[in-house]
Write a protein that holds these residues in place. Structure first.
Motif, short mmCIF file in Angstrom:
data_model
loop_
_atom_site.label_atom_id
_atom_site.label_comp_id
_atom_site.label_asym_id
_atom_site.label_seq_id
_atom_site.Cartn_x
_atom_site.Cartn_y
_atom_site.Cartn_z
N SER A 1 29.76 57.48 79.09
CA SER A 1 30.82 58.32 79.69
C SER A 1 31.98 58.47 78.71
CB SER A 1 31.32 57.65 80.98
OG SER A 1 31.98 56.43 80.60
N GLY A 2 32.06 57.55 77.71
CA GLY A 2 33.14 57.67 76.72
C GLY A 2 32.92 58.87 75.81
N THR A 3 31.66 59.30 75.68
CA THR A 3 31.40 60.42 74.76
C THR A 3 31.08 61.68 75.58
OG1 THR A 3 29.04 60.05 74.85
CG2 THR A 3 30.27 58.74 73.24
N ALA B 1 33.32 54.77 70.34
CA ALA B 1 34.28 55.08 71.41
C ALA B 1 34.58 53.85 72.25
CB ALA B 1 33.71 56.17 72.32
N LEU B 2 33.84 52.75 71.99
CA LEU B 2 34.00 51.57 72.88
C LEU B 2 35.41 50.99 72.87
CD1 LEU B 2 32.95 49.29 74.67
CD2 LEU B 2 32.07 48.15 72.64
N THR C 1 38.24 52.08 72.56
CA THR C 1 39.30 52.83 73.25
C THR C 1 38.88 53.19 74.68
OG1 THR C 1 38.22 54.83 72.45
CG2 THR C 1 39.99 53.90 71.06
N SER C 2 37.69 52.73 75.10
CA SER C 2 37.20 53.19 76.42
C SER C 2 37.97 52.48 77.53
CB SER C 2 35.69 52.86 76.52
OG SER C 2 35.37 52.63 77.88
N ARG D 1 36.45 49.17 78.79
CA ARG D 1 36.02 48.34 77.66
C ARG D 1 35.59 46.93 78.11
NH1 ARG D 1 38.97 45.30 73.82
NH2 ARG D 1 40.90 45.85 74.88
N GLN E 1 32.70 58.30 87.15
CA GLN E 1 33.77 59.24 86.79
C GLN E 1 34.66 59.51 87.99
OE1 GLN E 1 34.59 60.06 84.00
NE2 GLN E 1 32.80 59.60 82.73
#
Lengths: 551, 494, 305, 105, 100
Positions: free
Chosen positions: A188-190, A203-204, A206-207, A210, B410
């Motif tokens: 979902s981070g990307t 992206a981990l 800053t997710s 995390r 989400q």
């Protein structure tokens, strides 16, 4: 940085992309060939050759090469990086030796066809796990290696094997649940639905999820590696599996957890808190594995606990790399893992050799076992010493560094115990079948030699560095202390009471009782709900509730 | 092109004539041929919808609503029609007598009921009039209930009686909702209703009517806590019948439930009611999942698994009615994909269970050790279908699970994610239970001499691979499913 | 004044229903149910729905009554359920909730009467209800015929002989009592006449296929109960042709309408009335036969020699 | 003239209602099935006849009157035949219960 | 309070009786009766809705009346099927009673 990790030493004619795909396709094809009755007799013999493409790929394919196997929506991509190549090569060697051993070991076994199928599927899964580069395919490969390993564990179909198999399956499914949750959060981070692992891990840090992601990843992968407290299944499973199966399980399948950590944790970026936690768990597991392994009375269970302990060390190394954010530390952890892979595989085969031969021959096998044990413990001038020296780069001489060297004492003690058990395990009268002697010896030789070839490319230091004066001094006292302790205990006839395998599992009695209670509760609730008046009232109540809610 | 809709409804019925007038052997073949043509028609409808990018519509007797009845196939209904037609055709083939065999495997009544099911299902997916949907639901119940008690054993008869009575209780509540809707809006047509609802926000009485209709549909779909009739009915029925019952029959009420809350109800009302449906869904997944683990008979285990898997659709409602359009569309696709892949895998599992029971003579789990050696294809079909339920790639189940998880994540609905994962764990429990037993060797070493029937196991395997094939859909909202939404008649002033 | 009558009629119906529901003995409950059915017919007559009143009395209470009486024979009385107070409370709540919902219906009652009245002349029918049933919502009627056929298939699927051979179980042991034979000889011709009239008048006055079908079925059952006619064999081809005549006759008319008038289940322009009449005759025949066979139950298989 | 007719109607219909009440009272109070059947058929038929007679003047057209008489005729035939069948069934059931009671000591 | 509304309230009462029957019935027959009475109540409400919709020269809205006729026939089919099941169950195991 290190040559081996960037440029291939051997130019070869086959296109590198095809080689990567072939590494996985070859064992898969063998597994499918089992369906055709005609080929069924051939497959056990071909098992030895199946890992060949993987070995050539590990040695020849340039690092960083990635091939997109399937187009956009699936992005099934394969890639080879430094750690992947190391583990792939080591695994290929182990699969070949264990395959040869299995071929002879299984000649008279009626269910060898089924064993060969599970063997080929696990092999395909293990190679795929080291090669795949996108998240969904990693989950598929991880599931393939985990679930087909079940076939190896429960091959003998004894009551213990069934219990161990069920526990293994339950924890594997639990592990899969952890990982799917982590992968969904990662993806979902990307923007991609099925991103490359590299992009997802980038992206981990800053997710927003995390900490949840890292926790789930650690839970999922340390379960496979067997770190405390999720190690309970390993001593049970590795002991009941047939000898080549145990070698494969302890050698390669466990490494799926290692590559998982190496792939999904950021390399060179510090994760505060998590690194220290992993190191602490790793070190505790290292000592815990030794403490319980020493009490075992069967060589295979001792080796299983040794694997738990060594995986603790690998975990500690990765944790240290995470804590310090030292770039390039992961290949060193992979190097240590490969060293353990080959040594542990060889030890299982040698133990199997001893168990299948007369007492006299068993004593000779114990000698080889002793040498392998010393190498694992890190005796200077052995491959193990190189590995221990390499992890010193990642884990400097802080408390963690000292504890790690202290763990070498423990592993020396455990290896001594293993050697003693191997000498006593020769019960058969006739000589072992010829087919199992050669692979065991070959793997033992490889296990001792390969680290020498890999040390320079991985660490970038000359071999001499590992054999300098102070390195030797630091390397020798833990082993000496360990052997001394072993001598003392042997003199007192190993007074330690045997802890049943799966140690804290028996402490989980109340957990099983709790589960039975929930089962009864659910069945009772279901029975009550399925009485007509209750269901009819529920129907009307539901209509009323919906009416009230749906304003 | 819209003629396809009428043919999809009427062609399956034509198969009833040879079955009633000609002998059983001719009747069986005619039924299979008609179901095959029906499947072709449904696929043609799907292709037409996909190519034209618009929903197909047809006014029966040339009269537009509100007086006449309209048929309409949008992406969602075309997908469901395709699924049910395929499963029905393959089940008919599975239930055929072996070529050259004397006695028929299933009585002619089975094929008549299957044809009626095909027509009723297509009607439920196409009709746009709430009362016609009521008649479709009744047709479905009358075709499904006799399927449960074809063998005539007391247990089956009792299960059929409970099923019939509870389904009738549900359909009366649905009818009550329809009556109230007509009393308030004077029309029963979906498009005109949603147009009227868009103009003026409805009062509480429309909410009550919708609640009554939803409760009725949940009773007919056996969504927890209304699942009293499903386990005995689906486990007691003959294998071909329980495959159809579990795979497609309960999907029509679920489809209508989604239609009501996603297409008819205004968004705030849908968002308000969604948690109730989600809690029922979670209850289904958890309670029925755990009870499935406690079963000692294979077919009861699969039946409870059906009761549990329906729960995933309940979880879809809050996610599909979410504020963010992309994540709602993803949940919508995930829910639909789960419906379809569950149909294929469940049909495969029941067919496999039937074959295994034929070989062993019983379906007690404890006695099925060594099934992998005696019925390898059936165990493979059961396993592959089961892995889709477990949510392992590559399978429709996995893609649906990832979509639901991502959408839940989400939209911050954490507990739905946890329930989906717990559902996967429980599914792992009850699927792997048989696979583990099948790999073990029986203690006394005696395996039944009989072998499984190859071509019927092949059908089960084909269905299982159907579930796997769905795994190759991209992990993104499927455009096909959003064709024709929101519902409106083309060429008609609202 | 009529309000008082309607209120009384409504209370009477509800009272009969309560009696049927709370009766301990099954037979008493069924008899109360039949009384309730007739009273309900009265209520429908008061609601200016003669067609529905006819259907309710003929099918809703008449033939349902016979079916339920057969079911009630020999059933032991069921002990009253434990949680009756709770059930009563829930039922009252349901009734009050529904009453509130009904009272909340919008004042200018939305209605399709205008549309129906406007579209009726095109079909050549006088009776608007028959117009809706056969012309505007013919799909519902077609489906309802399939439902009837399916109910029969469902009943016959319970037969022990999967190929549905032989006759249904006899309605009662021994010879038919003499008075019912007399009653049958007197009533059956009148009933058939009334059924035919209902069918013919259905186009323009209350009546139609359903009501006449039900009446003819009642007469058939009366004749069978009086032993005047033999029980029909389930595997008799002519019988099955009549069964299929209704649903597939309407289906054929639908396809014919499609060919001529361009829409499925429309009627050829100019020939609506004759086509509808033929279709109605087919429907009535199959309804009558289906209702009779459904009441008689599944075939008992080949007679043992 | 209509006043007289109304009076006749009122008189006859109330008499009819009286008979119906008697029949219902008989149904509730009488001990065994046979007597109950007797009460019902006798009282109700007369009651119905009186009501039909009472309503004849109110009938809108001759056809309506004929229909009402036809209804009465149908009721007569039906209750006549049905009461005999019921009587036979009642006696049969009484015999079955009697024999059953003897078997049970 | 028009007469249609009176019958609608009567319909609501019937629905209540039907619900009571469905909730408390021990055997299948009680449930069949309950279902029929509940259905009858729903149809009566529909009839009242039709009566309220009178207009354009018709005493009542014909569409609901047609739907009610179809509904009654469908309800009869359900009753017939349920009774056939009950008779077969009674023949199959002697006692017509069954526990859910």
């Amino acid at each position: 940085m290190s040559g081996f990790l960037t440029t291939p030493p051997l130019p070869i004619s086959v296109a590198p992309e095809a080689l990567l795909l072939l590494a996985i396709a070859a064992p898969l094809a063998l597994a499918l060939a089992m369906l055709a009755p005609g080929l069924r007799r051939l497959v056990p013999r071909l098992l030895i050759l199946a890992p060949l493409p993987a070995l050539v790929a590990a040695v020849a394919v340039p690092r960083g090469m990635s091939v997109l196997v399937a187009p956009y929506p699936f992005r099934f991509t394969l890639a080879l990086d430094g750690s992947g190549a190391l583990l792939l090569g080591g695994a290929a060697l182990l699969w070949m030796a264990a395959g040869a051993y299995a071929c002879a070991y299984m000649r008279k076994d009626p269910a060898r066809g089924a064993f060969a199928t599970w063997w080929a599927l696990t092999m395909a899964g293990s190679f795929a796990v080291f090669l795949v580069a996108d998240v969904a395919s990693f989950y598929l490969a991880y599931a393939l290696v985990s679930f087909s390993a079940f076939g190896l564990v429960t091959h003998d179909d004894t009551p213990e094997a069934r219990r161990a198999g069920n526990l293994y399956l339950a924890l594997t499914v639990l592990g899969e649940a952890f990982l799917i949750a982590a992968f969904v959060m990662l993806a979902s981070g990307t923007s991609e639905a099925n991103p490359l692992i590299r992009d997802a891990v980038a992206a981990l840090p800053t997710s927003p999820f995390r900490s949840a992601i890292v926790l789930l990843l650690l839970a999922g992968f340390t379960l496979k590696m067997g770190l405390f407290p999720l190690h309970v299944w390993m001593p049970l499973a590795h002991a009941v599996a047939p000898v080549p199966g145990s070698a494969a399980l302890s050698g390669v399948v466990v490494k799926a957890g290692v590559i998982g950590l190496l792939r999904f944790l950021p390399d060179g970026v510090a994760l505060p808190g998590w690194g220290e936690a992993l190191t602490a768990v790793g070190i505790f597991t290292a000592f815990y594995g030794v403490a319980l392994g020493v009490t075992q009375t069967h060589p295979k269970r001792a080796l299983a606990y040794s694997t738990v302990s060594q995986m603790g060390v690998v975990g500690a190394v990765i944790g240290a790399a995470l804590a310090s954010g030292l770039p390039g530390a992961f290949p060193i952890a992979a190097f240590y893992a490969v060293n353990h892979m080959l040594l542990k595989g060889a030890m299982f085969l040698v133990a199997g050799l001893a168990m299948a031969s007369a007492p006299a021959r068993a004593r000779q096998a114990a000698l080889i076992a002793g040498v392998l044990g010393l190498s694992l413990a890190g005796l200077p001038f052995t491959g193990g010493a190189l590995a221990k020296y390499a992890i010193k780069i990642v884990v400097p001489d802080g408390i963690a560094g000292f504890l790690l060297t202290l763990s070498a004492v423990g592993s020396a003690l455990l290896m001594a115990r293993y050697a003693v058990l191997v000498t006593a395990s020769g019960k058969e009268r006739q000589t072992p079948p010829g087919g199992i002697l050669l692979p065991a010896l070959a793997l033992a030789a490889l296990a001792l030699a390969v680290p020498f070839a890999l040390f320079a490319p991985v660490t970038g230091l000359p071999l001499a560095a590992a054999f300098s004066g102070d390195a030797l001094a630091k390397g020798v006292w833990p082993v000496a202390l360990g052997l001394a302790l072993a001598g003392l205990l042997a003199w007192r006839r190993w007074p330690l009471p045997e802890v049943p395998a799966g140690d804290i599992l028996h402490a989980m009695g109340p957990l099983a009782a709790l589960w039975r209670h929930t089962l009864d509760l659910a069945v009772a609730a279901d029975a009550r709900l399925r009485r007509w008046p209750v269901a009819a009232t529920a129907l009307i109540a539901l209509a009323a509730l919906l009416a009230v809610v749906a304003r | 092109m819209s003629a396809l809709l009428v043919l999809a409804l009427t062609v399956p019925l034509l198969g009833l004539v040879p079955l009633l007038l000609a002998g059983p052997r001719v009747g069986e073949r005619a039924a299979l041929a008609v179901l095959a043509i029906g499947a072709g028609l449904c696929v043609a409808v799907g292709v037409a919808v996909a190519l034209s990018g618009r929903a197909l519509q047809y006014f029966v007797a040339g009269l537009a609503p509100p007086l006449g009845i309209g048929l309409r196939a949008d992406g969602f209904s075309a997908a469901m029609m395709g699924m049910s037609a395929l499963v029905l055709a393959l089940t008919a083939f599975y239930a055929m007598r072996a070529p050259g065999a004397g006695a028929p495997r299933m009585p002619p009544a089975f094929f008549m009921l299957l044809l009626a099911l095909a027509s009723a299902l297509n009607l439920a997916f196409l009709a746009q009039d709430l009362f016609t949907l009521y008649v479709a639901l009744e047709l479905l119940t009358f075709a499904a209930v006799p399927l449960v008690c074809l063998d005539g054993k007391p247990g089956q008869l009792r299960a059929a009686m409970t099923y019939l009575m509870f389904a009738l209780f549900g359909s009366v509540l649905y009818l009550l909702g329809v009556v109230l809707v007509y009393g308030q809006f004077g029309t029963l047509d979906f498009a005109r209703l949603s147009a009227a609802l868009a103009l003026a926000p409805p009062g509480w009485s429309f909410g009550a009517a919708l609640a009554l209709m939803s409760a009725g549909l949940m009773a007919k779909a056996a969504l927890f806590p209304l699942h009293l009739w499903l386990p005995p009915a689906h486990a007691g029925a003959p294998p071909a019948a329980s495959a159809v019952l579990s795979a497609v029959v309960i999907k029509a009420p679920l489809f209508l439930l989604v239609r009501l809350w996603a297409d008819l109800a205004p968004v705030p009302m849908a968002q308000a009611a969604a948690p109730v449906l989600a809690i029922c869904g979670a209850g289904a997944i958890l309670v029925c999942g755990v009870v499935a683990l406690a079963q000692v008979r294979l077919k009861l285990l699969i039946a409870y698994s059906t009761a549990a898997q329906i729960g995933y659709l309940g979880l879809m409602f809050p996610l599909a009615a979410g504020a963010d359009a992309y994540w709602s569309a993803l949940a919508w696709t995930g829910g639909t994909l789960h419906l379809v892949s569950h149909a294929f895998s469940k049909a495969a599992m029941f067919m496999a269970a039937g074959l295994i029971a034929e070989v062993f003579g019983h379906d007690r789990l404890a006695g099925l050790k060594g099934a992998a050696r005696v019925a390898p294809l059936s165990i493979a079909a059961f396993g592959i279908g089961g892995l889709s339920l477990l949510g392992l790639p590559p399978s429709g189940g996995f893609t649906a699970k990832v979509m639901l998880l991502t959408s839940a994540l989400q939209q911050g609905a954490w507990w739905i994610g946890v329930v989906v994962l717990a559902g996967g764990l429980l599914a792992g429990g009850y699927v792997l239970r048989l696979l583990v037993l099948a790999l073990q060797r029986p203690e006394d070493g005696t395996l039944p001499a009989a072998r499984e029937c190859g071509w019927r196991a092949g059908i089960a395997l084909a269905l299982a691979f159907g579930a796997v094939a769905l795994g190759f859909l991209p992990l993104a909202p499927l455009g096909f499913l959003s064709i024709g939404r929101p519902i409106a008649w083309e060429g008609l002033a609202p | 004044m009529s309000l008082v009558f309607d209120a009384l009629a409504g209370l009477l119906v509800a009272g009969a229903a309560l009696a049927a529901v709370t009766a301990a003995a099954p037979r008493a409950a069924v008899i109360a149910f039949m009384g309730y059915g007739v009273l309900l017919g009265l209520a429908w007559a008061r609601l200016a729905a003669p067609d529905v009143a006819l259907t309710e009395i003929a099918i809703g209470s008449g033939i349902s009554g016979i079916v339920l009486l057969r079911a009630a024979a020999g059933l032991p009385a069921v002990p009253p359920a434990a949680n009756r107070a709770l059930a009563a409370a829930i039922s009252v709540a349901v009734a009050l909730g529904l009453a509130a919902l009904v009272l909340a219906l919008p004042e200018p009652a939305p209605s399709r009467a205008a549309d129906a009245a406007a579209a009726l002349p095109a079909t050549g029918l006088g009776n608007p209800v028959t117009g809706v049933l056969l012309a505007f919502r013919a799909l519902d009627t077609l489906l309802e015929k399939i439902v009837l056929l399916l109910a029969l298939v469902g009943v016959w699927a319970l037969a022990r002989d999967p190929l549905w051979r032989g006759r249904p179980e006899p309605l009662f042991a021994g010879a038919a009592p003499a008075p019912s034979a007399f009653l049958a000889r007197v009533l059956v011709p009148i009933g058939v006449l009334v059924g035919a009239y209902l069918l013919w008048a259905g186009a323009d006055a209350p009546g139609g296929a359903f009501q006449s079908g039900a009446t003819l079925a009642a007469m058939g059952l009366l004749a069978l109960m009086a032993g005047l006619a033999p029980l029909p064999r389930a595997d008799d081809r002519r019988l099955r042709l009549v069964l299929l005549a209704g649903p597939f006759g309407l289906l054929a008319a639908g396809f014919l309408g499609w060919a001529t008038a361009g829409a499925f289940l429309a009627f050829p322009p100019g020939f609506e009335k004759p086509v509808i009449k033929i279709v109605e005759i087919a429907i009535t025949a199959s309804i009558a036969l289906t209702l009779i066979l459904v009441v008689l139950g599944p075939p008992a298989g080949e007679e043992r020699p | 003239m209509s006043l007289l007719l109304d009076a006749v109607t009122l008189l006859l219909v109330s008499a009819g209602v009286l008979f119906f009440a008697a029949g219902t009272l008989g149904l509730l109070r009488l001990p065994d099935p046979l007597t109950r059947i007797h009460a019902l058929t006798k009282a109700d038929n007369v009651g119905l006849a009186l009501i039909v007679l009472g309503l004849l003047p109110q009938a809108g057209s001759v056809m309506a009157g004929v229909k009402m008489i036809a209804v009465w005729a149908l009721a007569q035939i039906a209750s006549g035949a049905v009461s005999q069948v019921l009587a036979e069934a009642a006696t049969l059931e009484a015999q079955i219960e009697a024999t059953a009671r003897e078997k049970r000591p | 309070m028009s007469d249609a509304m009176l019958y609608a309230l009567a319909g609501a009462m019937l629905a209540g009786c039907g619900t009571y029957g469905l909730l408390t019935a021990g055997g299948a027959l009680g449930r069949i009766l309950g279902f029929n009475i509940l259905g009858g109540g729903v149809f009566l409400i529909f009839g009242a809705v039709a009566r309220r919709g009178a207009g354009a020269g018709l005493a009542a809205d014909p569409v609901p009346q047609a739907l009610v006729i179809t509904g009654i026939v469908v309800a009869f089919c359900a009753t017939a099927l349920a009774v056939a099941l009950l008779l077969r169950l009674k023949a199959a195991d002697g006692a017509g009673e069954e526990e859910p």
